[in-house]
Design a protein around this motif. Structure first.
Motif, short mmCIF file in Angstrom:
data_model
loop_
_atom_site.label_atom_id
_atom_site.label_comp_id
_atom_site.label_asym_id
_atom_site.label_seq_id
_atom_site.Cartn_x
_atom_site.Cartn_y
_atom_site.Cartn_z
N CYS A 75 0.84 -1.20 0.00
CA CYS A 75 0.00 0.00 0.00
C CYS A 75 0.88 1.25 0.00
CB CYS A 75 -0.93 0.00 1.21
SG CYS A 75 -2.06 1.40 1.25
N GLU A 76 1.86 1.30 0.88
CA GLU A 76 2.72 2.47 0.99
C GLU A 76 3.54 2.69 -0.28
OE1 GLU A 76 4.82 1.63 4.61
OE2 GLU A 76 3.22 2.48 5.84
N LYS A 77 3.92 1.60 -0.94
CA LYS A 77 4.68 1.70 -2.18
C LYS A 77 3.84 2.35 -3.28
CE LYS A 77 6.89 -1.14 -5.69
NZ LYS A 77 7.12 -2.50 -6.16
N ASN A 78 2.54 2.08 -3.30
CA ASN A 78 1.66 2.55 -4.37
C ASN A 78 0.84 3.78 -4.02
OD1 ASN A 78 2.19 0.46 -6.38
ND2 ASN A 78 1.36 -0.92 -4.83
N SER A 79 0.99 4.31 -2.83
CA SER A 79 0.17 5.46 -2.42
C SER A 79 1.06 6.58 -1.90
CB SER A 79 -0.82 5.05 -1.34
OG SER A 79 -1.56 6.17 -0.92
N PRO A 80 1.28 7.61 -2.71
CA PRO A 80 2.13 8.72 -2.27
C PRO A 80 1.52 9.52 -1.11
CG PRO A 80 1.10 9.22 -4.37
CD PRO A 80 0.78 7.80 -4.06
N ASN A 81 0.22 9.38 -0.88
CA ASN A 81 -0.45 10.11 0.20
C ASN A 81 -0.60 9.29 1.47
OD1 ASN A 81 -0.92 12.49 -1.33
ND2 ASN A 81 -2.55 11.40 -2.41
N GLY A 82 -0.03 8.08 1.48
CA GLY A 82 -0.12 7.24 2.67
C GLY A 82 -1.24 6.23 2.58
N CYS A 83 -1.43 5.52 3.69
CA CYS A 83 -2.42 4.46 3.75
C CYS A 83 -3.18 4.52 5.07
CB CYS A 83 -1.74 3.10 3.63
SG CYS A 83 -0.86 2.89 2.09
N THR A 84 -4.34 3.93 5.06
CA THR A 84 -5.13 3.81 6.28
C THR A 84 -5.58 2.36 6.41
OG1 THR A 84 -7.01 4.70 7.51
CG2 THR A 84 -7.30 4.47 5.15
N LYS A 85 -5.71 1.89 7.65
CA LYS A 85 -6.09 0.49 7.87
C LYS A 85 -7.54 0.42 8.31
CE LYS A 85 -4.81 -3.77 10.16
NZ LYS A 85 -3.95 -4.46 11.08
N SER A 86 -8.24 -0.54 7.75
CA SER A 86 -9.61 -0.82 8.14
C SER A 86 -9.78 -2.34 8.14
CB SER A 86 -10.59 -0.17 7.17
OG SER A 86 -11.92 -0.45 7.55
N GLY A 87 -10.06 -2.88 9.31
CA GLY A 87 -10.13 -4.33 9.43
C GLY A 87 -8.75 -4.92 9.18
#
Length: 121
Positions: A75-87
């Motif tokens: 997720c972090e590799k593909n998202s320049p704006n960061g990631c959020t976790k759900s479940g």
């Protein structure tokens, strides 16, 4: 399994917006009997200033969830704006901005051009 569909959907929307940008940005050809291109440019500049004077840009930001990943590192590799976790999933963060006054300003611009005797071609 990673779901790249959401990312593709957002890319498709971005491409659509990019393609429509010239239409929405006032690329209409305005005509007036007896007027030349310089007069059209002057009228458009005037009406654009009038519309911004009445409705200045009002930028709004929004954040939404994008593609879903099973692993945080992917997720972090593909998202320049960061990631959020759900479940047990990680979601890319998508940030967008838009001008809340653009449609109203376009209407003021068109009205100004019509009142000055100009018509879209």
């Amino acid at each position: 399994m990673d779901n790249g569909f959401a990312t593709q959907r957002h890319r498709g929307r971005a491409l659509l917006a990019f393609c429509l940008l010239p239409v929405l940005a006032g690329c209409t050809t305005w005509v007036k009997p007896g007027a030349d291109e310089a007069a059209a440019d002057a009228a458009q500049t005037h009406c654009k200033a009038v519309s911004y004077g009445q409705l200045p840009a009002q930028m709004q930001s929004s954040t939404t969830r994008g593609a879903s990943y099973s692993e945080r590192k992917k997720c972090e590799k593909n998202s320049p704006n960061g990631c959020t976790k759900s479940g047990n999933r990680y979601y890319a963060i998508i940030k967008t901005s838009s001008d809340a006054n653009s449609e109203g300003r376009d209407a003021i611009f068109r009205d100004c051009m019509y009142q000055a005797g100009w018509r879209p071609e």
